[in-house]
Design a protein around this motif. Sequence first.
Motif, PDB file in Angstrom:
ATOM      1  N   SER A  28     -48.662  -9.693  31.915  1.00  0.00           N
ATOM      2  CA  SER A  28     -47.531  -8.757  31.856  1.00  0.00           C
ATOM      3  C   SER A  28     -46.199  -9.477  32.019  1.00  0.00           C
ATOM      4  N   ALA A  29     -46.099 -10.307  33.029  1.00  0.00           N
ATOM      5  CA  ALA A  29     -44.844 -11.012  33.287  1.00  0.00           C
ATOM      6  C   ALA A  29     -44.500 -11.966  32.146  1.00  0.00           C
ATOM      7  N   SER A  30     -45.483 -12.673  31.640  1.00  0.00           N
ATOM      8  CA  SER A  30     -45.238 -13.613  30.538  1.00  0.00           C
ATOM      9  C   SER A  30     -44.821 -12.894  29.266  1.00  0.00           C
ATOM     10  N   THR A  31     -45.469 -11.771  28.994  1.00  0.00           N
ATOM     11  CA  THR A  31     -45.133 -11.009  27.792  1.00  0.00           C
ATOM     12  C   THR A  31     -43.719 -10.443  27.876  1.00  0.00           C
ATOM     13  N   VAL A  32     -43.388  -9.841  28.996  1.00  0.00           N
ATOM     14  CA  VAL A  32     -42.051  -9.268  29.168  1.00  0.00           C
ATOM     15  C   VAL A  32     -40.992 -10.370  29.101  1.00  0.00           C
ATOM     16  N   LEU A  33     -41.240 -11.472  29.762  1.00  0.00           N
ATOM     17  CA  LEU A  33     -40.299 -12.594  29.734  1.00  0.00           C
ATOM     18  C   LEU A  33     -40.102 -13.092  28.305  1.00  0.00           C
ATOM     19  N   GLY A  34     -41.190 -13.289  27.576  1.00  0.00           N
ATOM     20  CA  GLY A  34     -41.096 -13.802  26.215  1.00  0.00           C
ATOM     21  C   GLY A  34     -40.420 -12.849  25.254  1.00  0.00           C
ATOM     22  N   ILE A  35     -40.745 -11.566  25.348  1.00  0.00           N
ATOM     23  CA  ILE A  35     -40.153 -10.583  24.436  1.00  0.00           C
ATOM     24  C   ILE A  35     -38.652 -10.474  24.671  1.00  0.00           C
ATOM     25  N   PHE A  36     -38.234 -10.369  25.924  1.00  0.00           N
ATOM     26  CA  PHE A  36     -36.805 -10.214  26.180  1.00  0.00           C
ATOM     27  C   PHE A  36     -36.037 -11.510  25.958  1.00  0.00           C
ATOM     28  N   ALA A  37     -36.662 -12.652  26.126  1.00  0.00           N
ATOM     29  CA  ALA A  37     -36.002 -13.908  25.758  1.00  0.00           C
ATOM     30  C   ALA A  37     -35.791 -13.942  24.243  1.00  0.00           C
ATOM     31  N   ASN A  38     -36.772 -13.459  23.490  1.00  0.00           N
ATOM     32  CA  ASN A  38     -36.625 -13.380  22.036  1.00  0.00           C
ATOM     33  C   ASN A  38     -35.537 -12.386  21.648  1.00  0.00           C
ATOM     34  N   GLN A  44     -27.987 -12.882  20.013  1.00  0.00           N
ATOM     35  CA  GLN A  44     -27.028 -13.973  19.837  1.00  0.00           C
ATOM     36  C   GLN A  44     -26.957 -14.413  18.376  1.00  0.00           C
ATOM     37  N   GLN A  45     -28.077 -14.433  17.693  1.00  0.00           N
ATOM     38  CA  GLN A  45     -28.097 -14.815  16.278  1.00  0.00           C
ATOM     39  C   GLN A  45     -27.309 -13.813  15.433  1.00  0.00           C
ATOM     40  N   LEU A  46     -27.380 -12.532  15.815  1.00  0.00           N
ATOM     41  CA  LEU A  46     -26.646 -11.492  15.088  1.00  0.00           C
ATOM     42  C   LEU A  46     -25.175 -11.416  15.506  1.00  0.00           C
ATOM     43  N   GLY A  47     -24.796 -12.170  16.526  1.00  0.00           N
ATOM     44  CA  GLY A  47     -23.417 -12.152  16.998  1.00  0.00           C
ATOM     45  C   GLY A  47     -23.085 -10.899  17.795  1.00  0.00           C
ATOM     46  N   TYR A  53     -29.777  -5.495  30.618  1.00  0.00           N
ATOM     47  CA  TYR A  53     -31.193  -5.362  30.939  1.00  0.00           C
ATOM     48  C   TYR A  53     -32.055  -6.438  30.285  1.00  0.00           C
ATOM     49  N   MET A  54     -31.551  -7.116  29.273  1.00  0.00           N
ATOM     50  CA  MET A  54     -32.351  -8.183  28.651  1.00  0.00           C
ATOM     51  C   MET A  54     -32.463  -9.403  29.564  1.00  0.00           C
ATOM     52  N   PRO A  55     -31.340  -9.974  30.050  1.00  0.00           N
ATOM     53  CA  PRO A  55     -31.500 -11.069  31.022  1.00  0.00           C
ATOM     54  C   PRO A  55     -32.134 -10.603  32.332  1.00  0.00           C
ATOM     55  N   TYR A  56     -31.936  -9.331  32.682  1.00  0.00           N
ATOM     56  CA  TYR A  56     -32.567  -8.762  33.874  1.00  0.00           C
ATOM     57  C   TYR A  56     -34.084  -8.890  33.767  1.00  0.00           C
ATOM     58  N   TRP A  57     -34.645  -8.546  32.589  1.00  0.00           N
ATOM     59  CA  TRP A  57     -36.088  -8.642  32.414  1.00  0.00           C
ATOM     60  C   TRP A  57     -36.568 -10.086  32.353  1.00  0.00           C
ATOM     61  N   VAL A  58     -35.748 -10.969  31.800  1.00  0.00           N
ATOM     62  CA  VAL A  58     -36.123 -12.384  31.796  1.00  0.00           C
ATOM     63  C   VAL A  58     -36.229 -12.898  33.236  1.00  0.00           C
ATOM     64  N   VAL A  59     -35.255 -12.552  34.055  1.00  0.00           N
ATOM     65  CA  VAL A  59     -35.272 -12.981  35.458  1.00  0.00           C
ATOM     66  C   VAL A  59     -36.419 -12.303  36.223  1.00  0.00           C
ATOM     67  N   SER A  60     -36.632 -11.010  35.991  1.00  0.00           N
ATOM     68  CA  SER A  60     -37.723 -10.305  36.679  1.00  0.00           C
ATOM     69  C   SER A  60     -39.081 -10.875  36.290  1.00  0.00           C
ATOM     70  N   SER A 142     -41.395  -5.857  13.376  1.00  0.00           N
ATOM     71  CA  SER A 142     -41.802  -6.712  14.489  1.00  0.00           C
ATOM     72  C   SER A 142     -40.968  -6.422  15.741  1.00  0.00           C
ATOM     73  N   ILE A 143     -39.677  -6.217  15.574  1.00  0.00           N
ATOM     74  CA  ILE A 143     -38.812  -5.898  16.706  1.00  0.00           C
ATOM     75  C   ILE A 143     -39.192  -4.547  17.302  1.00  0.00           C
ATOM     76  N   CYS A 144     -39.468  -3.562  16.445  1.00  0.00           N
ATOM     77  CA  CYS A 144     -39.879  -2.237  16.935  1.00  0.00           C
ATOM     78  C   CYS A 144     -41.184  -2.326  17.712  1.00  0.00           C
ATOM     79  N   GLN A 145     -42.139  -3.069  17.199  1.00  0.00           N
ATOM     80  CA  GLN A 145     -43.420  -3.224  17.894  1.00  0.00           C
ATOM     81  C   GLN A 145     -43.254  -4.003  19.193  1.00  0.00           C
TER      82      GLN A 145
END
Length: 176
Positions: A28-38, A44-47, A53-60, A142-145
């Motif tokens: 669970s932790a690895s999946t959440v970390l990886g998805i929100f890091a992505n 950032q790629q889209l500018g 909440y995205m960095p929040y989940w990476v840190v959590s 892929s983003i929706c899933q």
Amino acid sequence: MAEVMVVRRKYHWPEIQLNVWLIVMLVSASTVLGIFANFINVQQQLGLGVPWYMPYWVVSGALAIAFLILILWLVAQRKLLPGIVILGSFILFVLWLTGLIKSSIVLWGPQGSVNDNCMRYVQDSPSRGQSINTLAWLEQNSICQSWKAAFSFELIGTVFLLWMMIMAWNVHRDDY
């Protein structure tokens, strides 16, 4: 002279439950970390700005992994105390529940939610064939899933953290 007596208490952890909990929480932790890091990378790629909440989940997710590594180290040293597990699980439970609430608002909120946009722009207009439009549709899908997977693992992790607090309390009371 005063005599000091040191008493060491041994706690008996249910091995199978502890191992299942560790594996599920690590996934669970690895999946959440990886998805929100992505997600941060995509933003950032889209500018675009990165929502809090995205960095929040990476840190959590990273804190949960660090806690799991600590538990594994304590198990290896045969020094896993229920108090440490209760405290760490409670802190992570509060963090994960807060993030779960925010993710559910973003995913299924009242207007302009991720799920609404996914239904409108992705599920209702699939693309096929060898084109750039199909490639864009596949990335959007892929983003929706990923959003749905992240929410599922956040929910599982939150429930398992609650379970661990209960299990550690039972170990403390010698109910196992």
